[in-house]
Design a protein around this motif. Structure first.
Motif, PDB file in Angstrom:
ATOM      1  N   ARG A   1       0.813  -0.980   0.065  1.00  0.00           N
ATOM      2  CA  ARG A   1       0.259  -0.151  -0.030  1.00  0.00           C
ATOM      3  C   ARG A   1       0.934   1.266  -0.128  1.00  0.00           C
ATOM      4  O   ARG A   1       1.352   1.300   0.336  1.00  0.00           O
ATOM      5  CB  ARG A   1      -0.938  -0.253   1.424  1.00  0.00           C
ATOM      6  N   ILE A   2       0.711   2.051  -1.169  1.00  0.00           N
ATOM      7  CA  ILE A   2       1.482   3.500  -0.997  1.00  0.00           C
ATOM      8  C   ILE A   2       0.470   4.488  -0.731  1.00  0.00           C
ATOM      9  O   ILE A   2      -0.543   4.862  -0.731  1.00  0.00           O
ATOM     10  CB  ILE A   2       1.968   3.705  -2.810  1.00  0.00           C
ATOM     11  N   GLU A   3       0.685   5.170   0.762  1.00  0.00           N
ATOM     12  CA  GLU A   3      -0.203   6.544   1.309  1.00  0.00           C
ATOM     13  C   GLU A   3       0.899   8.051   0.898  1.00  0.00           C
ATOM     14  O   GLU A   3       2.005   7.672   1.355  1.00  0.00           O
ATOM     15  CB  GLU A   3      -0.686   5.895   2.651  1.00  0.00           C
ATOM     16  N   VAL A   4       0.695   8.628  -0.032  1.00  0.00           N
ATOM     17  CA  VAL A   4       0.603  10.174   0.583  1.00  0.00           C
ATOM     18  C   VAL A   4       0.153  10.990   0.347  1.00  0.00           C
ATOM     19  O   VAL A   4      -1.212  11.485   0.286  1.00  0.00           O
ATOM     20  CB  VAL A   4       1.273  10.241  -1.073  1.00  0.00           C
ATOM     21  N   THR A   5       0.362  12.274   1.053  1.00  0.00           N
ATOM     22  CA  THR A   5      -0.333  13.096   2.253  1.00  0.00           C
ATOM     23  C   THR A   5       0.926  14.146   1.859  1.00  0.00           C
ATOM     24  O   THR A   5       2.243  14.237   1.954  1.00  0.00           O
ATOM     25  CB  THR A   5      -0.632  12.690   3.700  1.00  0.00           C
ATOM     26  N   THR A   6       0.511  15.571   1.735  1.00  0.00           N
ATOM     27  CA  THR A   6       1.142  16.626   1.539  1.00  0.00           C
ATOM     28  C   THR A   6       0.104  17.724   1.591  1.00  0.00           C
ATOM     29  O   THR A   6      -1.381  17.947   1.715  1.00  0.00           O
ATOM     30  CB  THR A   6       1.385  16.727  -0.475  1.00  0.00           C
ATOM     31  N   SER A   7       0.146  18.994   2.050  1.00  0.00           N
ATOM     32  CA  SER A   7       0.806  19.798   2.485  1.00  0.00           C
ATOM     33  C   SER A   7      -0.439  20.225   2.149  1.00  0.00           C
ATOM     34  O   SER A   7      -1.762  20.988   2.330  1.00  0.00           O
ATOM     35  CB  SER A   7       1.470  21.652   2.627  1.00  0.00           C
TER      36      SER A   7
END
Length: 607
Positions: A98-104
């Motif tokens: 699983r690839i999870e990406v969060t950014t501002s």
């Protein structure tokens, strides 16, 4: 008697027969045991040889699947030579990533789970598998990596890039024969990231990679080796690794930040000029200054006190941010802002730093060097050309002083704990923090005072920490400096005074190499006329009141609760390389600024 004598030969004959039978039985038993043990040893040897052979074959599967997955070949074949008592199969349900990406900018930039599948060889409960572009082996005691997956993490200084081309097994589960054929799945490679909701560079968030697999512990060790990140074991079959993305800090992205709720009053400023540079390129003097300077306050910006004052000019090559402005009539021409003059809340309140500073000081205290290091029952004085080397963890129960050309060297990864003050004065007295043989630390329970031409110098290419649980003062031409390849962190709890032509600087204007953290009530800079204070680095003290008087030159960034000025002539050169740095995190937290994840499917079947 005669009868007994006549029976003796018969009894002896019977004994001989019985002995022969027993000997024969023992021989048969020994031979049987030997054959059994030899057979078991032979079977173990054969089993070991089979697994070694299959590991080699799986490595061939890895190499040839990569060729097919990346379009370099339409099909490839591999001979597996399964033999008896073993099973070779495709297991499409064997794990996922699983690839999870969060950014501002996008809290849900990407959250995608990719089934990995696997080609699995199994014999007697042990397995060798090709999964996710790598080869893994599992036994009853855990799993190991045979060959690594295509997981590339490289780069520094804002170019940290993670490239992850996932090779997945697309066909349904089935048994395989001795010969396997690898072909493309027929689908185009899928780009997982960048995605419609997220793009590079990554700012203000996290990248989380979770793997569920029978080989999870080996995946976890691989992640730790490649990224230096901490890996969390969620379950026996699931591990997670987190990488921080680049974050723009609200004050490290500015040259000067006032964090308190009080007026930023420039009435005591005679002249202030602010611009920017980037220390990743060259020194400030060897590049053309830019318009990236920012001066910001959480309260009102007031140009002059009483509508007049001695202010000649304030020039900001960049932005000025304040909640409100007080520009007296007839004074506006003294303020020149090349960028935006914004009216807004510059940032929210910042966390206090005293806890983080105390934690670093307590870390040294908790080691109890008085009991666990070299113990010196009293302080010492160095003079003339004296040289004292600290190569082992050492506790000094008293004051340390240096005069003349005396030198104190802390090296070879040692920690020095001084239960007293550290004083240096004279024409060339020097405290040298040499991290060439390992990171070094110094903690003083008392004040640190440097006068005349005394210096504290950090060098060696590693990391050095100077913690002062008291006041810090520099006067005359005293200095605290660090090499262009060395990081120095200063932690302080008492008041700070930097006067005359004293300096705290990082070589080659690389401000990211000198970090000064303080929870002091007051921090005073009072430069001399014609040759003032110079500071190159990051000064982070959001709880402290700073006073700036006379001449001063700043390379890097200043963060204080409040500012006051007295006949100040200040040049501020904001270092744009600080924009994505974080307080207290140093170089220890793995980051990623660019992420490239793609999915490449292959089909593995009997030929």
């Amino acid at each position: 008697m005669n009868c007994g004598e006549r029976g003796a030969p018969s009894e002896r004959a019977q004994s001989e027969v019985l002995g022969t039978v027993l000997l024969l039985g023992l021989t048969v038993a020994v031979v049987g045991t030997t054959v059994a043990l030899g057979g078991a040893a032979l079977d173990d040897s054969q089993r070991t040889a089979d697994f070694q052979r299959v590991e080699g074959a799986m490595t061939q599967v890895d190499s040839k699947a990569s060729l097919v997955a990346h379009g370099e070949s339409p099909a490839q074949r591999v001979r597996m030579d399964v033999r008896r008592n073993a099973d070779l199969r495709v297991d499409e349900d064997a794990g996922w990533m699983r690839i999870e990406v969060t950014t501002s900018e996008s809290p849900n930039a990407t959250n995608e789970t990719v089934p990995l599948g696997a080609v699995v060889y199994e014999r007697g409960g042990d397995t060798v598998a090709y999964q996710g572009g790598g080869v893994w082996r599992s036994t009853g005691g855990g799993s190991t990596m045979v060959s690594p997956p295509e997981f590339h993490y490289r780069g520094t200084g804002g170019t940290e890039t993670l490239t992850l081309p996932l090779v997945t097994i697309e066909n349904s589960s089935e048994r395989l024969g001795d010969e396997v054929r690898i072909t493309g799945s027929g689908a185009r490679p899928e780009q997982v990231f960048p995605s419609p909701n997220g793009s590079n560079p990554l700012l203000g968030g996290n990248v989380t990679i979770t793997v569920q697999s029978d080989y999870a512990d080996a995946w976890g060790r691989f992640f730790e080796t490649r990224t230096s990140a901490s890996v969390t074991d969620l379950t026996d079959r699931r591990v997670e690794v987190r990488l921080r993305t680049k974050t723009i800090h609200p004050t490290l992205s500015a040259g000067v930040s006032a964090t308190g709720r009080s007026t930023f009053d420039t009435g005591g400023v005679d002249r202030l000029e602010a611009d920017s540079y980037d220390s990743t390129d060259e020194t400030y003097a060897n590049q053309t200054p830019s318009d990236g300077a920012v001066i910001q306050t959480r309260d009102q910006f007031r140009l002059t006190a009483g509508g007049g004052g001695n202010t000649e000019t304030i020039t900001i090559r960049g932005d000025l941010i304040a909640e409100s402005y007080n520009i007296p009539s007839g004074q506006s021409d003294k303020l020149n802002v090349t960028g935006d003059r914004r009216t807004e809340a510059a940032f929210d309140s910042l966390p206090a730093v005293d806890g983080a500073i105390t934690a670093r000081i307590d870390d040294v205290r908790d080691r109890d060097l008085a009991a666990n290091g070299d113990y010196r029952g009293s302080g010492f004085d160095l003079s003339g050309d004296d040289v004292e080397e600290i190569r082992n963890d050492t506790f000094v129960d008293g004051d340390v002083s240096l005069v003349d050309q005396a030198t104190l060297i802390v090296t070879d990864g040692a920690t020095l704990h001084v239960n007293g003050t550290l004083t240096a004065e004279g024409t060339a007295s020097r405290v040298e923090l040499d991290s060439g043989g390992g990171d070094v630390e110094v903690l003083t329970e008392g004040a640190v005072n440097l006068t005349e031409n005394a210096t504290i110098r950090s060098l060696g290419g590693g990391n050095a920490d100077l913690s002062v649980d008291d006041s810090l003062s520099l006067a005359g031409t005293a200095s605290v400096t660090t090499g262009a390849d060395t990081r120095l962190e200063v932690h302080n709890t008492g008041d700070i005074d930097i006067d005359d032509a004293a300096s705290m600087t990082a070589d080659e204007d690389k401000s990211g190499n000198l970090w000064t953290y303080s929870s002091a009530d007051t921090i005073e800079f009072e430069g001399g006329v014609g040759n003032g204070v110079r500071f190159t680095g990051m000064f982070y003290a959001p709880q402290s009141a700073a006073s700036l008087a006379d001449e001063m030159e700043i390379y890097g960034s200043f963060t204080f609760e409040t500012f006051s000025f007295d006949d100040a002539e200040i040049d501020i050169h904001y270092d744009e390389s600080l924009q994505t740095e974080q307080p207290f995190e140093g170089n220890s937290v793995p980051v990623v600024s660019h992420l490239h994840v793609s999915r490449h499917g292959v089909v593995v079947e009997s030929d």
